[in-house]
Design a protein around this motif. Structure first.
Motif, PDB file in Angstrom:
ATOM      1  N   ARG A  72       0.957  -1.243  -0.179  1.00 23.77           N
ATOM      2  CA  ARG A  72      -0.035  -0.225  -0.068  1.00 23.77           C
ATOM      3  C   ARG A  72       0.882   1.164   0.004  1.00 23.77           C
ATOM      4  N   PRO A  89      -4.702   1.592  -2.189  1.00 24.18           N
ATOM      5  CA  PRO A  89      -5.279   0.569  -1.241  1.00 24.18           C
ATOM      6  C   PRO A  89      -5.341  -0.993  -1.926  1.00 24.18           C
ATOM      7  N   SER A 131      -6.121  -3.288   3.215  1.00 22.26           N
ATOM      8  CA  SER A 131      -4.978  -2.335   3.928  1.00 22.26           C
ATOM      9  C   SER A 131      -5.234  -0.961   3.180  1.00 22.26           C
ATOM     10  N   ALA A 132      -5.701   0.007   3.961  1.00 21.82           N
ATOM     11  CA  ALA A 132      -5.802   1.465   3.293  1.00 21.82           C
ATOM     12  C   ALA A 132      -5.261   2.478   4.236  1.00 21.82           C
ATOM     13  N   ILE A 158      -6.274  -3.805  -6.091  1.00 18.29           N
ATOM     14  CA  ILE A 158      -6.181  -2.614  -5.830  1.00 18.29           C
ATOM     15  C   ILE A 158      -7.316  -1.858  -6.479  1.00 18.29           C
TER      16      ILE A 158
END
Length: 244
Positions: A87, A93, A110-111, A210
């Motif tokens: 990320r 993300p 995961s952001a 993504i």
């Protein structure tokens, strides 16, 4: 606290003896008085953390479940750390998902504030036809499994760009090349483009994906290709971890 520490020492000592150990040996190795060791051993047996067979003590089901849970948590942490690294290094993300027991499961996202995730405004499990994650997972299934999924979750337009019916989706999936990133543009969320990279985890379909705002669509394929290269370099070490 002292009793807990002594009990933990006993558990660790028992774990070091694959073929079991008697109470006297365990007391000696842990430095505990024999009556104290007996009392704690009986308690641990009663709670299922130890079992006793022919005077020897072994780890019980509760301790083994605890160990499996810890190992699973470690694997999840490995995946989360890897996704966070990608990320930050790629600037997008990152999502990890699997197809298990006939369902699309997003396992980890995961952001960050700089790389926000797509809002799940329509259930991901029911709209696999519309997002890159679902399309990538479905593309890895055989025709019967795809049709079974679509019988339970039929295609329905959720944006003006969504594929229109089951047959159109099946034709698209049939044209998808093996290990090729799957791309969707505004099919799940207007203003968002996504790409998903297929991953083989044994016989399980999996993907890492993504997303980007549509005004950054020119970044999508370079970012997906970079992530695919990273996956290729690290897949060996991740293979066990991503089966979370």
């Amino acid at each position: 606290m002292g009793s807990v520490q002594r009990a933990m020492r006993l558990l660790e000592t028992v774990a070091a003896h694959a073929y079991g150990a008697p109470a006297k040996q365990l007391a000696r190795e842990t430095g505990l008085a024999l009556p104290t060791a007996y009392h704690l051993l009986r308690t641990l047996v009663h709670e299922g953390y130890l079992r006793r067979e022919k005077g020897l003590f072994f780890l019980g089901d509760a301790a083994e479940r605890l160990g499996r849970s810890g190992a699973q948590q470690k694997r999840r942490s490995t995946v989360a750390d890897t996704l966070a690294h990608w990320r930050d290094s790629i600037g997008v993300p990152v999502y990890y998902a699997m197809y298990r027991d006939g369902e699309i499961e997003v396992m980890c996202v995961s952001a960050s504030r700089q790389a926000p995730a797509v809002e799940e405004w329509a259930d991901f499990r029911e709209t696999g036809h519309a997002h890159a994650i679902g399309q990538c997972l479905l593309s890895q299934l055989d025709d019967d499994a795809r049709r079974d999924h679509l019988a339970r979750y039929p295609v329905r337009p959720i944006t003006p760009y969504t594929v229109r019916d089951n047959d159109a989706l099946l034709r698209r999936l049939a044209r998808t090349r093996r290990m090729e990133p799957v791309v969707e543009r505004q099919e799940y969320a207007v203003g968002t483009v996504c790409a998903a990279v297929p991953i083989t985890v044994g016989t399980t379909a999996a993907t890492m994906a993504i997303s980007l705002p549509v005004h950054q669509a020119d970044r999508l394929m370079p970012a997906a290709q970079r992530m695919q290269a990273e996956i290729g370099r690290h897949l060996g070490s991740l293979t066990l971890s991503i089966s979370i």
